[in-house]
Write a protein that holds these residues in place. Structure first.
Motif, short mmCIF file in Angstrom:
data_model
loop_
_atom_site.label_atom_id
_atom_site.label_comp_id
_atom_site.label_asym_id
_atom_site.label_seq_id
_atom_site.Cartn_x
_atom_site.Cartn_y
_atom_site.Cartn_z
N TYR A 1 0.83 -1.21 0.00
CA TYR A 1 0.00 0.00 0.00
C TYR A 1 0.87 1.25 0.00
O TYR A 1 0.53 2.25 -0.63
N GLY A 2 1.99 1.20 0.70
CA GLY A 2 2.94 2.32 0.68
C GLY A 2 3.50 2.53 -0.72
O GLY A 2 3.63 3.67 -1.19
N ASP A 3 3.83 1.43 -1.39
CA ASP A 3 4.32 1.51 -2.77
C ASP A 3 3.25 2.09 -3.69
O ASP A 3 3.55 2.88 -4.59
N SER A 4 1.99 1.71 -3.47
CA SER A 4 0.90 2.24 -4.28
C SER A 4 0.71 3.73 -4.03
O SER A 4 0.41 4.48 -4.96
N THR A 5 0.89 4.15 -2.78
CA THR A 5 0.82 5.58 -2.46
C THR A 5 1.88 6.34 -3.25
O THR A 5 1.59 7.36 -3.88
N LEU A 6 3.10 5.83 -3.21
CA LEU A 6 4.21 6.48 -3.93
C LEU A 6 3.98 6.47 -5.44
O LEU A 6 4.30 7.44 -6.13
N ALA A 7 3.39 5.39 -5.97
CA ALA A 7 3.10 5.32 -7.41
C ALA A 7 2.07 6.37 -7.80
O ALA A 7 2.20 7.00 -8.85
N ALA A 8 1.06 6.57 -6.95
CA ALA A 8 0.05 7.59 -7.26
C ALA A 8 0.66 8.99 -7.18
O ALA A 8 0.33 9.86 -7.99
N ILE A 9 1.56 9.22 -6.23
CA ILE A 9 2.24 10.52 -6.13
C ILE A 9 3.12 10.73 -7.36
O ILE A 9 3.16 11.82 -7.93
N LYS A 10 3.81 9.67 -7.79
CA LYS A 10 4.64 9.77 -8.99
C LYS A 10 3.77 10.07 -10.22
O LYS A 10 4.14 10.88 -11.07
N ALA A 11 2.60 9.43 -10.31
CA ALA A 11 1.68 9.70 -11.41
C ALA A 11 1.21 11.14 -11.36
O ALA A 11 1.13 11.81 -12.40
N ARG A 12 0.91 11.63 -10.16
CA ARG A 12 0.50 13.05 -10.01
C ARG A 12 1.60 13.98 -10.50
O ARG A 12 1.35 14.91 -11.25
N ASP A 13 2.83 13.70 -10.08
CA ASP A 13 3.95 14.56 -10.47
C ASP A 13 4.31 14.43 -11.94
O ASP A 13 4.89 15.34 -12.52
N GLY A 14 3.95 13.29 -12.56
CA GLY A 14 4.29 13.07 -13.96
C GLY A 14 3.23 13.51 -14.95
O GLY A 14 3.43 13.39 -16.16
N VAL A 15 2.10 13.99 -14.46
CA VAL A 15 1.04 14.43 -15.37
C VAL A 15 1.56 15.57 -16.25
O VAL A 15 2.12 16.55 -15.75
N ASN A 16 1.45 15.39 -17.55
CA ASN A 16 1.82 16.44 -18.49
C ASN A 16 0.97 16.31 -19.74
O ASN A 16 0.96 15.24 -20.34
N PRO A 17 0.28 17.33 -20.10
CA PRO A 17 0.20 18.61 -19.42
C PRO A 17 -0.74 18.52 -18.20
O PRO A 17 -1.62 17.67 -18.16
N LYS A 18 -0.49 19.39 -17.25
CA LYS A 18 -1.38 19.50 -16.10
C LYS A 18 -2.50 20.46 -16.49
O LYS A 18 -2.23 21.57 -16.95
N ILE A 19 -3.71 20.00 -16.33
CA ILE A 19 -4.86 20.81 -16.73
C ILE A 19 -5.74 21.07 -15.53
O ILE A 19 -6.13 20.14 -14.81
N THR A 20 -6.03 22.32 -15.32
CA THR A 20 -6.94 22.74 -14.26
C THR A 20 -8.07 23.52 -14.90
O THR A 20 -7.84 24.53 -15.56
N VAL A 21 -9.28 23.03 -14.73
CA VAL A 21 -10.46 23.73 -15.21
C VAL A 21 -10.97 24.60 -14.07
O VAL A 21 -11.25 24.09 -12.98
N PHE A 22 -11.04 25.90 -14.29
CA PHE A 22 -11.51 26.77 -13.22
C PHE A 22 -12.90 27.33 -13.49
O PHE A 22 -13.49 27.97 -12.62
#
Length: 182
Positions: free
Chosen positions: A101-122
């Motif tokens: 589960y810790g590894d999965s947490t880190l994988a999700a954080i890595k996926a978050r940091d690797g998102v390109n392009p980052k899109i925010t709809v406001f």
């Protein structure tokens, strides 16, 4: 009587309940609103936040999966998925599962940091017979790039009711640009 209210009214009431630390009420209100509009990305994000606060990882699983499916280029979607795995890790007593589960947490954080392009709809708002979207695109790569974003407007059943593409760029490496479409 949730049937007497619109999805947006239920989402607003849910957000107010969450702000008042009434997590159980907020969850119920979000659930009822999502029955009427199951693909509302902000409601899904806010529900995931409330479920995280309530330490309800069982419910967070499906909510964060749907959120990532609907809004995959938003880092907040992946942040909430990491939160789901973090809750699972904290509650686990088996050492092997806790590590997984810790590894999965880190994988999700890595996926978050690797998102390109980052899109925010406001802004996503209906106006008469049209729908307007405004947002920001961040190019997280090391090269300038142009992007062709495709937006799908979903109906209550999850069917594509309309699509629209918008060209953004070129956007310099590490820079951002706004976009708008109707």
């Amino acid at each position: 009587s949730p049937e007497k209210f619109t999805a947006d009214q239920l989402f607003e009431a849910a957000s107010n309940a969450a702000a008042a630390a009434r997590d159980a009420d907020a969850i119920t209100l979000f659930d009822n609103g999502l029955k009427k509009n199951p693909n509302h990305r902000i409601a899904l994000l806010n529900l995931a936040n409330v479920l995280f606060q309530a330490k309800n990882s069982d419910r967070m699983d499906a909510v964060t999966e749907r959120l990532i499916n609907i809004d995959p280029n938003n880092p907040d979607s992946w942040r909430m998925r990491a939160g789901y795995w973090q809750l699972r890790q904290r509650a686990e007593t088996d050492a092997a599962k806790k590590k997984a589960y810790g590894d999965s947490t880190l994988a999700a954080i890595k996926a978050r940091d690797g998102v390109n392009p980052k899109i925010t709809v406001f802004l996503a708002a209906k106006a008469a017979d049209s729908f307007q979207i405004q947002g920001n695109l961040s190019n997280e790569s090391d090269k300038a790039a142009s992007y062709n974003l495709k937006f799908e407007l979903l109906d209550e059943a999850g069917n594509v009711a309309g699509t629209k593409e918008v060209a953004v760029g070129p956007v310099d490496a590490g820079a951002s640009a706004t976009f708008s479409l109707k």
